[in-house]
Design a protein around this motif. Structure first.
Motif, short mmCIF file in Angstrom:
data_model
loop_
_atom_site.label_atom_id
_atom_site.label_comp_id
_atom_site.label_asym_id
_atom_site.label_seq_id
_atom_site.Cartn_x
_atom_site.Cartn_y
_atom_site.Cartn_z
N ILE A 87 65.90 -62.35 96.84
CA ILE A 87 66.57 -62.80 97.96
C ILE A 87 65.40 -63.11 98.98
O ILE A 87 65.35 -64.21 99.71
CB ILE A 87 67.53 -61.77 98.46
N ARG A 88 64.50 -62.33 99.11
CA ARG A 88 63.48 -62.68 100.21
C ARG A 88 62.52 -63.52 99.83
O ARG A 88 62.08 -64.22 100.43
CB ARG A 88 62.84 -61.28 100.42
N ASN A 89 62.17 -63.62 98.52
CA ASN A 89 61.02 -64.78 98.27
C ASN A 89 61.34 -65.73 97.47
O ASN A 89 60.44 -66.64 97.31
CB ASN A 89 60.25 -63.93 97.16
N THR A 90 62.64 -66.13 97.54
CA THR A 90 63.04 -67.45 96.99
C THR A 90 63.10 -68.43 98.49
O THR A 90 63.89 -68.13 99.38
CB THR A 90 64.46 -67.56 96.38
N ASP A 91 62.40 -69.52 98.25
CA ASP A 91 62.23 -70.30 99.51
C ASP A 91 63.43 -70.85 99.62
O ASP A 91 64.35 -71.42 99.20
CB ASP A 91 61.40 -71.61 98.92
N ASP A 92 63.73 -70.85 100.97
CA ASP A 92 65.11 -71.59 101.79
C ASP A 92 65.34 -72.92 101.41
O ASP A 92 66.51 -73.35 101.36
CB ASP A 92 65.03 -71.12 103.26
N ASP A 93 64.18 -73.55 101.19
CA ASP A 93 64.46 -75.08 100.88
C ASP A 93 64.63 -75.35 99.73
O ASP A 93 64.64 -76.44 99.16
CB ASP A 93 63.17 -75.71 101.60
N ALA A 94 64.65 -74.26 98.57
CA ALA A 94 64.66 -74.32 97.13
C ALA A 94 66.24 -74.69 96.89
O ALA A 94 66.33 -74.93 95.76
CB ALA A 94 63.87 -73.39 96.35
N TYR A 95 67.28 -74.28 97.63
CA TYR A 95 68.43 -74.21 97.33
C TYR A 95 69.42 -74.21 98.61
O TYR A 95 68.77 -73.93 99.65
CB TYR A 95 68.92 -72.67 96.69
N ALA B 170 75.51 -53.15 89.89
CA ALA B 170 74.90 -51.89 90.36
C ALA B 170 73.66 -52.04 91.35
O ALA B 170 73.56 -51.24 92.03
CB ALA B 170 74.82 -50.68 89.49
N LYS B 171 73.27 -53.18 91.03
CA LYS B 171 71.96 -53.13 91.73
C LYS B 171 72.19 -53.54 93.34
O LYS B 171 71.14 -53.70 94.02
CB LYS B 171 70.78 -54.45 91.15
N PHE B 172 73.47 -53.82 93.55
CA PHE B 172 73.53 -53.92 95.17
C PHE B 172 73.84 -52.53 95.85
O PHE B 172 74.54 -52.68 96.92
CB PHE B 172 74.53 -55.03 95.21
N ASN B 173 73.67 -51.53 95.11
CA ASN B 173 74.10 -50.23 95.63
C ASN B 173 75.44 -50.05 95.90
O ASN B 173 75.71 -49.65 97.17
CB ASN B 173 73.06 -49.81 96.78
N PRO B 174 76.51 -50.26 95.32
CA PRO B 174 77.80 -50.36 95.58
C PRO B 174 78.33 -48.94 95.33
O PRO B 174 77.88 -48.05 94.56
CB PRO B 174 78.50 -51.36 94.66
N ASP C 49 69.43 -52.79 106.74
CA ASP C 49 69.45 -51.51 106.01
C ASP C 49 70.31 -52.03 104.59
O ASP C 49 70.40 -51.27 103.56
CB ASP C 49 70.63 -50.66 106.48
N LEU C 50 71.37 -52.89 104.57
CA LEU C 50 71.90 -53.38 103.33
C LEU C 50 71.04 -53.91 102.27
O LEU C 50 71.18 -53.51 101.18
CB LEU C 50 73.18 -54.35 103.67
N LEU C 51 70.07 -54.75 102.92
CA LEU C 51 69.23 -55.58 101.88
C LEU C 51 68.30 -54.46 101.21
O LEU C 51 68.03 -54.37 100.21
CB LEU C 51 68.33 -56.71 102.72
N MET C 52 67.88 -53.35 102.10
CA MET C 52 66.91 -52.31 101.73
C MET C 52 67.67 -51.47 100.82
O MET C 52 66.67 -50.77 99.80
CB MET C 52 66.39 -51.57 102.85
N SER C 53 68.85 -51.35 100.66
CA SER C 53 69.60 -50.62 99.90
C SER C 53 69.61 -51.11 98.38
O SER C 53 69.97 -50.40 97.28
CB SER C 53 70.87 -50.31 100.24
N PHE C 54 69.35 -52.48 98.25
CA PHE C 54 69.48 -53.13 96.98
C PHE C 54 68.18 -52.49 96.25
O PHE C 54 67.36 -51.93 96.47
CB PHE C 54 69.36 -54.81 97.06
N SER C 55 68.47 -52.98 94.95
CA SER C 55 67.14 -52.67 93.78
C SER C 55 65.96 -53.51 94.01
O SER C 55 66.18 -54.59 94.76
CB SER C 55 67.76 -52.87 92.38
N SER C 56 64.80 -53.06 93.69
CA SER C 56 63.76 -53.81 94.07
C SER C 56 63.69 -55.53 93.75
O SER C 56 63.18 -56.38 94.34
CB SER C 56 62.48 -53.17 93.52
N ASP C 57 64.25 -55.76 92.53
CA ASP C 57 64.42 -56.98 91.92
C ASP C 57 65.30 -58.12 92.87
O ASP C 57 64.98 -59.09 92.92
CB ASP C 57 64.52 -57.13 90.34
#
Length: 336
Positions: free
Chosen positions: A175-183, A306-310, A162-170
Motif C-alpha cells: 500500500i505504501r510503496n506503490t506509486d500513486d501515479d501507477a494506478y 487475514a493479513k488485514f488483521n480482521p 493505526d489500521l494500516l499499522m495493524s496489517f501484515s508487513s507485506d
C-alpha cells in the motif's frame, strides 16, 4: 401477551425498511426493494413475515418459496444469487433482560415456523443468517441442522494510521510503496458493475466452478435499493481496467461481496491490496465502522484476508429436510 406472526400487510411494508434499519441483524438485502429483486431473479415467491407483540414489532423474517416438480422448498436468502446474509432480523429486544429476550425471540420464531409449516409445508429449507444473529437454538429445536460459518471483519474505528499499522508487513509495503501515479481506484456505475461481474464469471468458469449470478440481478439491486449501496470499485492502470470489487454498503458496514479475483492483466501493482485499501479508506472517510471481508471458510483465501488483521465473526447455515431431500441442497450456492 402472545406474538402475532403474519405476512406483512401494505401498511407493514411501508414501514419495512425502517424496521430493517432498527434491527441489529438488518442488512441491505433485507430491504423491501432488495427482497423483490431477489425474488424476481430466483424465480421465487417472497413471504415477508413480520411479528408483533401488541403494536410493537419484534421481528422480520423474509422467506422465499420455490416450487419445483411438486416439491416446495424455502430459502432465506434464495439460491444462486450469492447474497451473503439474510434470515431473521429482531427488533426491540436489546432493552430486555436475557430471560424475556429469549422468550420473546423464541415465540416469534415459533410463530414463523408454524406459519411456514401450515402454509407452505416445505420438504427442504435453507437459511443463512447475518453475523449479528447470535442464537441458533430456535432452529435446532425445530429440526434444523445448524452449521457455524465464519467471516472476517476489519474494525474501521481505530483510525487510518493505526489500521494500516495493524496489517501484515507485506500489505503495508504494497500500500505504501506503490506509486500513486501507477494506478487509479474509483467507484463507478453500471459499466463497472458489468466489468467486475464478467471478470468474476470468467475466473470461476476457468476453474470449472459454476457462477450463475445474472449481471441483471446486480444491476437492479444497485438501482433499486433504497438505503444501501452497491459500490463497484475498480482499479485501472493507464486507463485500462485491471480488477474490481463489488462492495455492499449498509448502515455502518461495507462488505466485500464479489470480485477481488486474480487478474490476468500483466501489471506490476498489487491489485487486490490496493482495492481493499481503497474500500477501507472510503469507509474511514465516511464514518463506517466495519469492513466485512465476506467469508473465512476457505483455507486458501484466508491467508490473504487475514493479513488485514480482521476479527473472526460467526454466522449460521441452517438446513431442514429428510436425508433424501438434502440432495436438493445442490440448488443452494454458497457465498464462499
Amino acid at each position: 401477551m402472545s406474538i402475532d406472526v403474519r405476512v406483512a400487510t401494505d401498511d407493514d411494508l411501508e414501514r419495512w425498511n425502517g424496521y430493517v434499519a432498527q434491527s441489529p441483524q438488518g442488512t441491505l438485502c433485507h430491504e423491501l426493494e432488495a427482497l423483490r429483486v431477489q425474488a424476481e431473479h430466483a424465480d421465487a415467491k417472497i413471504h415477508p413475515l413480520i411479528g408483533f407483540k401488541g403494536q410493537e414489532p419484534v421481528g422480520l423474517f423474509p422467506v422465499f418459496e420455490i416450487a419445483k416438480q411438486f416439491v416446495t422448498t424455502v430459502f432465506s436468502p434464495p439460491p444462486h444469487l450469492r447474497v451473503p446474509y439474510l434470515g431473521p432480523a429482531f427488533l426491540n429486544m436489546g432493552k430486555l433482560k436475557q430471560r424475556k429476550r429469549e422468550r420473546r425471540r423464541q415465540r416469534f420464531m415459533d410463530g414463523c415456523f408454524e406459519w411456514i409449516e401450515s402454509e407452505l409445508n416445505p420438504k427442504y429449507g435453507h437459511i443463512r443468517t447475518a453475523t449479528a444473529f447470535e442464537d441458533s437454538r430456535p432452529f435446532k429445536w425445530n429440526a434444523y441442522d445448524v452449521t457455524p460459518e465464519y467471516t472476517y471483519a476489519v474494525d474501521l474505528t481505530v483510525g487510518k494510521e493505526d489500521l494500516l499499522m495493524s496489517f501484515s508487513s507485506d500489505a503495508r509495503s504494497n500500500i505504501r510503496n506503490t506509486d500513486d501515479d501507477a494506478y487509479e481506484v474509483t467507484v463507478g456505475g453500471p459499466e463497472e458493475i458489468r466489468l467486475i461481474h464478467e471478470q468474476v464469471k470468467h475466473r470461476y468458469e476457468s476453474q470449472d466452478i459454476s457462477f450463475g449470478v445474472p449481471v441483471e440481478f446486480v444491476l437492479e439491486l444497485a438501482d433499486r435499493t433504497e438505503n444501501g449501496h452497491v459500490r463497484p470499485y475498480t482499479l485501472r492502470v493507464d486507463g485500462e481496467f485491471v480488477g474490481g470489487i463489488l462492495a455492499l454498503e449498509y448502515d455502518g458496514t461495507t462488505g466485500r461481496w464479489m470480485g477481488g479475483v486474480r487478474t490476468d492483466a500483466d501489471v506490476d501493482v498489487p491489485t487486490n491490496d490496493l482495492l481493499d485499501w481503497g474500500i477501507m479508506n472510503d469507509g474511514l472517510e465516511n464514518g463506517l465502522e466495519t469492513y466485512d471481508l465476506v467469508g473465512a471458510d476457505t483455507r486458501r483465501i484466508n491467508r490473504y484476508k487475514a493479513k488485514f488483521n480482521p476479527d473472526l465473526e460467526t454466522y449460521y447455515s441452517l438446513e431442514y429436510g429428510s436425508w433424501g431431500m438434502r440432495t436438493i441442497a445442490s440448488l443452494y450456492d454458497s457465498v464462499k
